[in-house]
Design an enzyme around this catalytic site. Structure first.
Site: not given
Ligand code: IVH
Length: 668
Positions: A37, A120, A139, A227, A315, A411, A426
């Site tokens: 910093d 992913d 993409r 990649y 996969k 309740c 409710c």
């Protein structure tokens, strides 16, 4: 000395880039955050003094730059193909057979594969010219994507510059992802703020990349793995593996687990190896990519219109496990919706122990015929919330079908299911379960921002009957709070102070905090700006409300039914009497005083945060963009304004300092 300062700027840039690389790519920082910093601040200081020496690739320029109304469409010079998927070993073997057939003159022994993790996330392409990052794109459909350079620049592991030699022009491709830890952090905040959590890290990453404000992208700690390349002006490479080594030596974040296989069988063992191990990574991996290593072999095989013939994805299926349903409980949400949840015999799946699964609603339970005591198959893939796939028929006698409760589990008020909705509700506004959830929301950061009013405190205050509505919060005394369990004297004081401070949170936050169905932050802010007081809002006829920009019939209807309830009106009246601001402060703005004017904010303002300044401008009809161009009408320059101010001067655009800005918005 000017020359010496220039040298220092250059050296700081290099030093900081080196530290970014060590920290974000190599995961081995060599200096502390504090030291980093200090270097960063020094560079900032020098760049403020000499804005003419700020370069696009300076570490200080990661957040900033231009965001237009929407992202520009770009055409990929080389299409970004996708991969054919395989789901079992037989399909992978068939792929290898096709490769052999396609390379009849190549000995099987000399066919090498590279196996990589399949991340992913979202595929992106980064273009460097003369060593500088000039463009980053999504993409998209593979042919056309969107220019998201400003957002990609905020990802700290992406180098802003690389050695220009030997690549004058290169496009690298990779996958942007959100680390699992960051995903959990982000979702925890979203839940706290009453926003819908992201379904998985991939969606969260996609959201972060597509926001128009790069400061938001920067605050979500995204990562990337490079990649491959799209194109490069140097084709001396023989193999993919070699090319990846070269990318890594240019400091691109190339994944450390990529493996070169000298024969096909090895690829199969890597598939098994990662089946479970993938869960230990801090990023989501949904499979492996198996691809030919030789670039010459790849050329011989070519591609179909969609996929290369030289690669496939394997996969992993979502992991499944068997367990037992111990009980089904019903949870009551803030708006009274009742959600059935299964408590399960704890079971380890996809990297963590699962002991609960949501059953969504009554119809879902009926459709799958899920009953207490059943053995079930559950499924989970990575960070995705586990779900119950099906009941296993054990042949044994089962319990009777599950019935939704006819009264609220908390309740005991009778529940009802509105037409067209999946959830039972409710409707008792005083239901303690709802009350607890509502109070959590009321106190959350984006609502009234009452620090120290955590779930444990709320639980005790509601259970003891001390708090029955929002206004009761403002009658709390320090000594009674100090008597609560697990609350130190100091925290009691802090809590009381935070409650007091929240009185001035303003109408928009109050409206959001009240938890009216469908009234999110944005709607609350529009309502506050338009109606200026709760009273005016309450007295506005339904049709009129509906005609306000962005409000619409659903919100209007919901507001109406909120104000129809006497208990709500009473609580608001009490809030008002206790000094909570229920009116928008200041004079009502002259509508559109800054209509159509384009602003750029730069430097630090002392009286406003950036968001506040933006809100002011927008409420007067103006628009804020992030970079100065000929279209800019005004630049508001705070302390330490840098290159944007310079540019404004160069383009002879009107510049307001903070005082002038305040004067102008006051008179507007
Ligand atoms: S190579 C010709 N390697 O998977 C396509 N892709 O289904 C070459 N992906 O769009 C892609 N990890 O978004 C490759 N290690 C990896 C990958 C990877 C994830 C994604 C990528 C691509 C999709 C294809």
């Amino acid at each position: 000395m000017k020359e010496a300062d220039k040298k220092e700027i250059e050296s700081l840039r290099i030093t900081l880039h080196n530290h970014d690389y060590q920290y974000y790519v190599q995961n081995s920082p060599s200096i502390s955050d504090r030291e980093y910093d200090a270097l960063y601040q020094r560079l900032k200081e020098l760049e403020t003094k000499y804005p003419q020496w700020i370069t696009e690739d300076s570490p200080t320029q990661r957040v900033g730059g231009k965001v237009e109304q929407r992202f520009r469409q770009i055409t990929h010079p080389v299409p970004m193909l996708s991969l054919d998927n395989t789901y079992n070993v037989d399909e992978v073997r068939a792929f290898h057979q096709r490769i052999k057939k396609g390379l009849p003159d190549v000995e099987e022994d000399s066919i090498e594969y590279v196996v990589e993790l399949k991340f992913d996330g979202l595929a992106v392409a980064l273009t460097y010219e003369d060593g500088k990052l000039v463009r980053g794109a999504t993409r998209g459909d593979g042919k056309q994507g969107e220019d998201i350079t400003v957002n990609l620049k905020t990802i700290r592991s992406i180098p802003l510059e690389i050695p220009a030699h030997p690549f004058k022009k290169i496009e690298v491709r990779g996958e942007v992802y959100m680390p699992k830890k960051e995903f959990r952090r982000l979702n925890a905040i979203r839940e706290e703020e009453g926003e819908t959590p992201f379904a998985n890290p991939r969606n969260a990453a996609a959201g972060a990349l597509r926001v128009l404000d790069p400061a938001i992208t920067s605050s979500r700690k995204l990562g990337i793995f490079i990649y491959t390349v799209g194109f490069l002006d140097n084709d001396n490479f023989q193999t993919h593996y070699e090319l990846q080594k070269a990318l890594a030596s240019l400091r691109f974040p190339v994944n450390e687990h990529n493996r070169l296989c000298s024969n096909f069988e090895e690829t199969l063992s890597i598939i098994e190896e990662w089946r479970n191990k993938k869960n230990d990574l801090d990023y989501e991996v949904d499979g492996l990519v198996i691809q030919l290593n030789s670039l010459a072999h790849r050329k011989m095989l070519g591609s179909t219109s969609k996929f290369p013939r030289w690669a496939v994805a394997y996969k992993y299926e979502a992991e499944q496990a068997e367990t037992e349903i111990l009980e089904i409980v019903c949870q009551v949400g803030r708006t009274g919706s009742i959600t059935p949840v299964a408590n399960l015999e704890p079971v380890f799946v996809s990297g963590s122990t699962v002991s609960r699964a949501t059953l969504h609603n009554e119809d879902e339970i009926r459709r799958k015929d899920i009953r207490v005591g059943d053995r079930v198959v559950i499924e989970k893939a990575g960070e995705i919330i586990p779900k119950i796939v099906r009941v296993i028929d054990s042949g044994k006698k089962r319990q009777p079908p599950f019935k939704m409760p006819t009264v609220c589990p908390e309740c005991k008020t009778e529940v009802f299911r509105p037409e067209g909705e999946a959830a039972w509700r409710c409707v008792n506004a005083a239901c303690p379960a709802q009350l607890k959830e509502r109070l959590k929301h009321f106190a959350s950061r984006k609502a009234m921002d009452i620090d120290h009013l955590g779930p444990a405190v709320i639980e005790q205050l509601v259970e003891s009957g001390r708090i029955k509505n929002f206004s009761d919060l403002y009658t709390l005394k320090q000594d009674e709070v100090a008597r609560l369990e697990r609350l130190a004297e100091k925290s009691a004081q802090n809590l009381i102070e935070a409650v007091e401070k929240s009185k001035t949170a303003g109408l928009a936050r109050l409206l959001f905090g009240l938890g009216i169905r469908h009234v999110g932050q944005r709607a609350a802010s529009i309502l506050a700006q338009t109606f200026r007081s709760i009273k005016a809002l309450r007295e506005t006829p339904y049709e009129e409300m509906e005609s306000v920009m962005e409000i619409g019939p659903v919100i209007a209807e919901s507001l109406k039914s909120f104000f129809d309830q006497k208990t709500n009106l009473l609580d608001i009246e009490k809030l008002e009497n206790m000094g909570i601001s229920v009116e928008e402060q200041g004079d009502s703005p002259k509508e559109g005083a800054l209509k159509g004017k384009q602003f750029v904010l730069t430097g630090t303002l002392s009286e406003f945060s950036r968001d506040e300044a933006r809100e002011k401008i927008e409420s007067l009809g103006g628009r804020v963009t992030s970079s100065v161009s000929k279209k800019t009408d005004y630049v508001v320059a705070g302390k330490d304004a840098g290159s944007k101010l310079e540019k404004a001067k160069k383009l002879e655009i009107t510049v307001w300092d903070e005082k002038e800005f305040q004067k102008q918005i006051e008179s507007a």
